[in-house]
Design a protein around this motif. Structure first.
Motif, mmCIF file in Angstrom:
data_model
loop_
_atom_site.group_PDB
_atom_site.id
_atom_site.type_symbol
_atom_site.label_atom_id
_atom_site.label_comp_id
_atom_site.label_asym_id
_atom_site.label_seq_id
_atom_site.Cartn_x
_atom_site.Cartn_y
_atom_site.Cartn_z
ATOM 1 N N UNK A 180 44.276 42.522 42.810
ATOM 2 C CA UNK A 180 45.654 43.021 42.690
ATOM 3 C C UNK A 180 46.632 41.844 42.651
ATOM 4 N N UNK A 181 46.358 40.827 43.459
ATOM 5 C CA UNK A 181 47.207 39.625 43.476
ATOM 6 C C UNK A 181 47.155 38.910 42.127
ATOM 7 N N UNK A 182 45.939 38.763 41.587
ATOM 8 C CA UNK A 182 45.784 38.131 40.265
ATOM 9 C C UNK A 182 46.470 38.986 39.193
ATOM 10 N N UNK A 183 46.291 40.299 39.285
ATOM 11 C CA UNK A 183 46.879 41.202 38.293
ATOM 12 C C UNK A 183 48.392 41.117 38.240
ATOM 13 N N UNK A 184 49.023 40.979 39.411
ATOM 14 C CA UNK A 184 50.483 40.886 39.452
ATOM 15 C C UNK A 184 50.967 39.560 38.863
ATOM 16 N N UNK A 185 50.172 38.504 39.042
ATOM 17 C CA UNK A 185 50.545 37.217 38.425
ATOM 18 C C UNK A 185 50.412 37.300 36.907
ATOM 19 N N UNK A 244 40.498 44.204 37.641
ATOM 20 C CA UNK A 244 40.190 42.923 38.287
ATOM 21 C C UNK A 244 39.593 43.138 39.674
ATOM 22 N N UNK A 245 38.527 42.401 39.974
ATOM 23 C CA UNK A 245 37.760 42.666 41.191
ATOM 24 C C UNK A 245 38.241 41.867 42.406
ATOM 25 N N UNK A 246 37.757 42.269 43.614
ATOM 26 C CA UNK A 246 38.193 41.572 44.837
ATOM 27 C C UNK A 246 37.623 40.168 44.978
ATOM 28 N N UNK A 247 37.898 39.558 46.117
ATOM 29 C CA UNK A 247 37.679 38.120 46.325
ATOM 30 C C UNK A 247 36.224 37.691 46.085
ATOM 31 N N UNK A 248 36.037 36.723 45.175
ATOM 32 C CA UNK A 248 34.687 36.251 44.843
ATOM 33 C C UNK A 248 33.926 35.685 46.033
ATOM 34 N N UNK A 249 34.621 35.120 46.998
ATOM 35 C CA UNK A 249 33.930 34.490 48.127
ATOM 36 C C UNK A 249 33.579 35.477 49.245
ATOM 37 N N UNK A 250 34.010 36.723 49.074
ATOM 38 C CA UNK A 250 33.681 37.757 50.066
ATOM 39 C C UNK A 250 32.903 38.891 49.405
ATOM 40 N N UNK A 251 32.093 38.539 48.423
ATOM 41 C CA UNK A 251 31.217 39.522 47.789
ATOM 42 C C UNK A 251 31.860 40.355 46.699
ATOM 43 N N UNK A 252 33.059 39.984 46.272
ATOM 44 C CA UNK A 252 33.732 40.758 45.230
ATOM 45 C C UNK A 252 33.104 40.539 43.863
ATOM 46 N N UNK A 253 32.785 41.623 43.166
ATOM 47 C CA UNK A 253 32.270 41.548 41.789
ATOM 48 C C UNK A 253 32.848 42.712 41.000
ATOM 49 N N UNK A 264 38.146 29.045 42.164
ATOM 50 C CA UNK A 264 39.238 28.095 41.980
ATOM 51 C C UNK A 264 40.535 28.555 42.655
ATOM 52 N N UNK A 265 40.422 29.122 43.849
ATOM 53 C CA UNK A 265 41.604 29.452 44.671
ATOM 54 C C UNK A 265 42.605 30.403 44.008
ATOM 55 N N UNK A 266 42.182 31.085 42.970
ATOM 56 C CA UNK A 266 43.096 32.008 42.289
ATOM 57 C C UNK A 266 43.727 31.429 41.036
ATOM 58 N N UNK A 267 43.793 30.099 40.949
ATOM 59 C CA UNK A 267 44.424 29.465 39.775
ATOM 60 C C UNK A 267 43.568 29.701 38.537
ATOM 61 N N UNK A 268 42.283 29.329 38.637
ATOM 62 C CA UNK A 268 41.369 29.530 37.518
ATOM 63 C C UNK A 268 41.116 30.999 37.242
ATOM 64 N N UNK A 327 34.945 37.284 37.602
ATOM 65 C CA UNK A 327 35.632 35.995 37.615
ATOM 66 C C UNK A 327 34.613 34.859 37.601
ATOM 67 N N UNK A 328 35.067 33.664 37.260
ATOM 68 C CA UNK A 328 34.212 32.463 37.229
ATOM 69 C C UNK A 328 33.357 32.343 38.493
ATOM 70 N N UNK A 329 32.090 31.987 38.262
ATOM 71 C CA UNK A 329 31.193 31.767 39.393
ATOM 72 C C UNK A 329 30.601 33.029 39.993
ATOM 73 N N UNK A 330 30.936 34.184 39.440
ATOM 74 C CA UNK A 330 30.398 35.453 39.943
ATOM 75 C C UNK A 330 29.444 36.035 38.908
ATOM 76 N N UNK A 331 28.280 36.508 39.356
ATOM 77 C CA UNK A 331 27.307 37.066 38.414
ATOM 78 C C UNK A 331 26.917 36.038 37.369
#
Length: 218
Positions: free
Chosen positions: A111-116, A31-40, A76-80, A65-69
């Protein structure tokens, strides 16, 4: 490496899928880093984690994740994004229903998404959390943490300071039945900027996963 498009909760998700020849090979999603900070999914850490798992004999999927590439939807703030990760795992499992081991690896936001995801999917047998942003996100949902895993970060990480990772690991250490292994790469920043730091991170992950695959405990 085959590009794949698979269904997500908000439309198509774009990924890279790397199967092994063995039908019962273990599986992993990255799972990749934050979509809003260039994560892909092509982030260097994610790419290296993907290949680390593949080289250990895993069938691996990383995705945007949604909206990337070319993935549809919007941030969606991590929920989606958690729903996206669940869809990716569904897709990976549908192609590999004989695998005995299932791992999730994530970097930073990933990592945060992965733990959830770990909390929701009992079939996940191990996790890798690289530079978990314990300063930005609440990890208190890990009560109890259902599986053993590795948390790894750099001592010079200014995005997700090591002190917060220490606090998180200490909290998780109090739980029975599982073992949280914590490794720090001396001098590395959040993105393991040099080849030396990246190699050290990948080497630690590889050694940890190989050891766990020979053990029978969770």
């Amino acid at each position: 490496m085959p590009e794949v498009i698979f269904p997500g909760p908000e439309g198509r998700l774009e990924g890279r899928y790397h199967p092994q020849k063995e039908k019962d090979a273990p599986i992993a999603i990255v799972l990749h880093p934050h979509p809003q900070f260039g994560g892909t999914m092509n982030n260097k850490v994610v790419y290296n984690l993907h290949y680390a798992f593949y080289n250990m004999g895993f069938t691996v999927l990383r995705f945007n994740f949604r909206g990337v590439g070319r993935s549809q939807g919007e941030y969606d703030q991590g929920v989606g994004e958690l729903s996206d990760a669940a869809s990716a795992l569904d897709y990976l499992q549908s192609m590999n229903n004989n695998s005995k081991h299932c791992w999730v690896a994530g970097f930073s936001f990933g990592a945060w998404i992965g733990m959830q995801l770990l909390m929701r999917r009992p079939e996940i047998t191990g996790f890798i959390s690289v530079a978990p942003p314990a300063n930005m996100y609440d990890f208190s949902f890990l009560a109890p943490c259902p599986s053993s895993g590795l948390m790894i970060n750099g001592t010079n990480d200014r995005v997700a300071p090591p002190a917060d990772t220490h606090a998180l690991v200490n909290k998780l250490h109090e739980q029975k039945e599982i073992t949280i292994t914590h490794t720090e790469i001396e001098g590395a920043g959040h993105f393991f900027e040099t080849e030396e730091y990246m190699d050290a991170m990948v080497g630690n992950v590889t050694n940890y996963v190989k050891r766990r695959l020979t053990e029978t405990t969770r």
